[in-house]
Design an enzyme around this catalytic site. Sequence first.
Site, PDB file in Angstrom:
ATOM      1  N   GLU A   1      10.890  16.856  14.275  1.00  0.00           N
ATOM      2  CA  GLU A   1      11.279  16.552  12.802  1.00  0.00           C
ATOM      3  C   GLU A   1      10.809  17.501  11.818  1.00  0.00           C
ATOM      4  OE1 GLU A   1       9.656  12.903  10.952  1.00  0.00           O
ATOM      5  OE2 GLU A   1      11.719  12.578  10.149  1.00  0.00           O
TER       6      GLU A   1
ATOM      7  N   CYS B   1      14.007  10.489   6.012  1.00  0.00           N
ATOM      8  CA  CYS B   1      14.060   9.984   7.622  1.00  0.00           C
ATOM      9  C   CYS B   1      15.418  10.227   7.853  1.00  0.00           C
ATOM     10  CB  CYS B   1      13.452   8.668   7.556  1.00  0.00           C
ATOM     11  SG  CYS B   1      14.343   7.458   6.643  1.00  0.00           S
TER      12      CYS B   1
ATOM     13  N   LYS C   1       0.916  -1.119   0.032  1.00  0.00           N
ATOM     14  CA  LYS C   1       0.002   0.011  -0.066  1.00  0.00           C
ATOM     15  C   LYS C   1       0.724   1.403  -0.136  1.00  0.00           C
ATOM     16  CE  LYS C   1      -1.523   2.569   3.262  1.00  0.00           C
ATOM     17  NZ  LYS C   1      -1.731   3.925   2.330  1.00  0.00           N
TER      18      LYS C   1
ATOM     19  N   THR D   1       6.498   8.431  13.361  1.00  0.00           N
ATOM     20  CA  THR D   1       6.422   7.805  14.605  1.00  0.00           C
ATOM     21  C   THR D   1       4.951   7.661  15.197  1.00  0.00           C
ATOM     22  OG1 THR D   1       8.876   8.294  15.190  1.00  0.00           O
ATOM     23  CG2 THR D   1       7.061   8.191  17.066  1.00  0.00           C
TER      24      THR D   1
ATOM     25  N   GLY E   1       3.129   5.181  13.459  1.00  0.00           N
ATOM     26  CA  GLY E   1       3.827   3.795  13.818  1.00  0.00           C
ATOM     27  C   GLY E   1       3.269   3.346  15.176  1.00  0.00           C
TER      28      GLY E   1
ATOM     29  N   GLY F   1       6.736   5.105   8.135  1.00  0.00           N
ATOM     30  CA  GLY F   1       6.195   6.442   8.056  1.00  0.00           C
ATOM     31  C   GLY F   1       6.596   7.022   9.376  1.00  0.00           C
TER      32      GLY F   1
ATOM     33  N   GLU G   1       9.517   1.303  10.718  1.00  0.00           N
ATOM     34  CA  GLU G   1      10.753   2.242  10.361  1.00  0.00           C
ATOM     35  C   GLU G   1      10.287   3.685  10.372  1.00  0.00           C
ATOM     36  OE1 GLU G   1      13.839   1.525   9.804  1.00  0.00           O
ATOM     37  OE2 GLU G   1      13.803  -0.538   9.500  1.00  0.00           O
TER      38      GLU G   1
HETATM   39  P1  NAD Z   1       2.593   8.642   7.525  1.00  0.00           P
HETATM   40  O1  NAD Z   1       2.779   7.891   8.931  1.00  0.00           O
HETATM   41  O2  NAD Z   1       1.744   9.896   7.707  1.00  0.00           O
HETATM   42  O3  NAD Z   1       2.207   7.688   6.579  1.00  0.00           O
HETATM   43  C1  NAD Z   1       2.862   6.282   5.903  1.00  0.00           C
HETATM   44  C2  NAD Z   1       1.887   5.525   5.594  1.00  0.00           C
HETATM   45  O4  NAD Z   1       1.320   4.989   6.605  1.00  0.00           O
HETATM   46  C3  NAD Z   1       1.286   5.851   4.623  1.00  0.00           C
HETATM   47  O5  NAD Z   1       1.027   4.879   3.393  1.00  0.00           O
HETATM   48  C4  NAD Z   1      -0.104   6.195   4.970  1.00  0.00           C
HETATM   49  O6  NAD Z   1      -1.255   6.183   4.231  1.00  0.00           O
HETATM   50  C5  NAD Z   1      -0.298   5.091   6.104  1.00  0.00           C
HETATM   51  N1  NAD Z   1      -1.123   5.338   7.316  1.00  0.00           N
HETATM   52  C6  NAD Z   1      -1.509   6.495   7.664  1.00  0.00           C
HETATM   53  N2  NAD Z   1      -2.372   6.259   8.864  1.00  0.00           N
HETATM   54  C7  NAD Z   1      -2.271   4.986   8.964  1.00  0.00           C
HETATM   55  C8  NAD Z   1      -2.818   4.297  10.164  1.00  0.00           C
HETATM   56  N3  NAD Z   1      -3.576   4.613  11.106  1.00  0.00           N
HETATM   57  N4  NAD Z   1      -2.587   2.813   9.928  1.00  0.00           N
HETATM   58  C9  NAD Z   1      -1.912   2.197   9.107  1.00  0.00           C
HETATM   59  N5  NAD Z   1      -1.334   3.117   8.063  1.00  0.00           N
HETATM   60  C10 NAD Z   1      -1.461   4.343   8.022  1.00  0.00           C
HETATM   61  O7  NAD Z   1       4.156   9.047   7.386  1.00  0.00           O
HETATM   62  P2  NAD Z   1       4.278  10.141   5.928  1.00  0.00           P
HETATM   63  O8  NAD Z   1       4.106  11.431   6.365  1.00  0.00           O
HETATM   64  O9  NAD Z   1       3.797   9.478   4.843  1.00  0.00           O
HETATM   65  O10 NAD Z   1       5.879   9.832   5.965  1.00  0.00           O
HETATM   66  C11 NAD Z   1       7.004  10.718   6.568  1.00  0.00           C
HETATM   67  C12 NAD Z   1       7.435  10.192   7.866  1.00  0.00           C
HETATM   68  O11 NAD Z   1       7.884   8.879   7.546  1.00  0.00           O
HETATM   69  C13 NAD Z   1       8.709  10.899   8.415  1.00  0.00           C
HETATM   70  O12 NAD Z   1       8.211  10.973   9.920  1.00  0.00           O
HETATM   71  C14 NAD Z   1       9.637  10.090   7.998  1.00  0.00           C
HETATM   72  O13 NAD Z   1      10.936  10.324   8.968  1.00  0.00           O
HETATM   73  C15 NAD Z   1       9.329   8.733   8.212  1.00  0.00           C
HETATM   74  N6  NAD Z   1      10.057   7.869   7.447  1.00  0.00           N
HETATM   75  C16 NAD Z   1      10.717   6.738   8.026  1.00  0.00           C
HETATM   76  C17 NAD Z   1      11.655   6.067   7.269  1.00  0.00           C
HETATM   77  C18 NAD Z   1      12.435   5.012   7.901  1.00  0.00           C
HETATM   78  O14 NAD Z   1      13.079   4.060   7.232  1.00  0.00           O
HETATM   79  N7  NAD Z   1      12.750   4.991   9.161  1.00  0.00           N
HETATM   80  C19 NAD Z   1      11.698   6.135   5.881  1.00  0.00           C
HETATM   81  C20 NAD Z   1      11.097   6.999   5.351  1.00  0.00           C
HETATM   82  C21 NAD Z   1       9.935   8.105   5.996  1.00  0.00           C
END
Ligand code: NAD
Length: 475
Positions: A374, A277, A170, A223, A226, A221, A243
């Site tokens: 962040e 990230c 997804k 924290t 997560g 995504g 992650e």
């Molecule tokens: P996000 O957490 O908003 O979304 C990530 C994914 O989760 C999307 O596909 C979203 O649709 C889905 N999602 C949203 N709510 C959900 C829920 N309640 N249950 C399940 N899935 C859900 O993150 P973002 O804004 O898309 O990405 C940015 C963040 O990701 C930053 O904090 C960045 O540091 C982090 N990131 C971490 C890594 C790593 O490897 N550690 C890599 C890239 C990005």
Amino acid sequence: MSNLNITMTINGQAVSGSEAFDVENPATGKAFAKAPDCTKVDLDAAVAAARAALPAWKATPIAKRREALHAMAGVIMQNLPELSRLLTREQGKPHPDAEGDVGGGAFWLMESSKHDIPEHVSEDSAERHAVTRYGPIGVVAAIVPWNFPIILAAFKLGPALLAGNTVILKPAPTTPLTTLRIGELLRGVLPDGVLNVISGSDRLGPWLTAHPGVDKVSFTGSTQTGKKVMESAAHSLKRVTLELGGNDPAIVMPDVDVEKVAEDLFWAAFRNAGQICIATKRMYIHKDIYEPLKAAIVAYAKTVKVGDGAEQGTQIGPIQNSAQYKRVLELIQDAKDNDYKFLIGGDAADVPGYFVPITILDNPPENARIVQEEQFGPVLPLLKFDNLDEVVGRANDSEYGLGASIWSSDIARAQEIATSLQAGTVWINESQHLSPHAAFGGFKQSGIGVEGGQEGVLEFCQAQTVFTRKPQPAA
Ligand code: NAD
């Protein structure tokens, strides 16, 4: 609005879905396509397909699964120009960077195929044989953010499929198209149901993590999200790999060559418009070189072209979506409200799209929001430090612990400093390099588990130990 009509892939078939949502080009802020909005019925079909495909995929010899990963990488590379153009359009990143994301995904699939699934004999005595084997967990939900849609998907797909799991992938709602297109291109490359690609609005992620037919959630995504994923997965004790976010410090020692490192330090923070990230999000510079290094970084920043990623020569594109754009502007506003000193940037250009200019702040206080949070955007605080103990303390004083970098000509000392940093990855005189053969994960609230390396493959495996008592000679 173009009529791209990109479909989901469920059980190897195209599924248009009965509902759809808009996908914007962040360089214009305007919708240019629609993506299917997966319904509960579609999701049930995807989970059922993944479950049905599991026994045969699990029983497929690993050599065949390796071949499948090679074939996937080959198809992606054959379609690199189309895929990277589409990625720039939906994600905003400059075209060469989009090629890097798509090509990097193919590379990751290829390299993941080289891992072995271990088997460990812990006892082979006259009395007993004991072996631990690693099989697949089952159906994996792979949830990916919008900053690197393809390579981050490959981080999950490669090891999950190698280990014999089936997958429901997804992408984020703001960057679904390139991933869906890859799903289309891979139909027939993998057996039906082994890889299902679905897209949806904000409702889909929670449905997926709560679905009783999913055995493991591999999530990348924020924290904040997560934590919700873990909570949802807890109901059926789904395995999770998380992650998450980071607030990576860079520590720049006084023995660096200021002119040489300025450009590398700039890109450590600003590549992908800071939406990485593992981007440097706080830059600690020793007081003896603070002024000249600050001047060199700002001078270089002035030469960098920000614009539409589709235009030749663009080095930094827009922020990917309106929600993140507002968040970055809010942090800039907070810095203004507190009279922090701006060295460059600070005012959003009055143009369409989600453009934030390169913004660098001059030594704001440690408790400033731009230091503590962040930012995930092209805004960087430069911070002055006096001595090593102090800077290590400041670097570690964060709920995050994803990455960190040390810049110094004294390698031995830098390696020693690395051991005192609470970060899953530490770079010395470089930043952001990752390898399919090295574990990558976060300390503290930056995550649980790892991707990459043998350890990353094992995250997609269930261990099973078999003890066999050997026939004993009659007494
Ligand atoms: P996000 O957490 O908003 O979304 C990530 C994914 O989760 C999307 O596909 C979203 O649709 C889905 N999602 C949203 N709510 C959900 C829920 N309640 N249950 C399940 N899935 C859900 O993150 P973002 O804004 O898309 O990405 C940015 C963040 O990701 C930053 O904090 C960045 O540091 C982090 N990131 C971490 C890594 C790593 O490897 N550690 C890599 C890239 C990005």
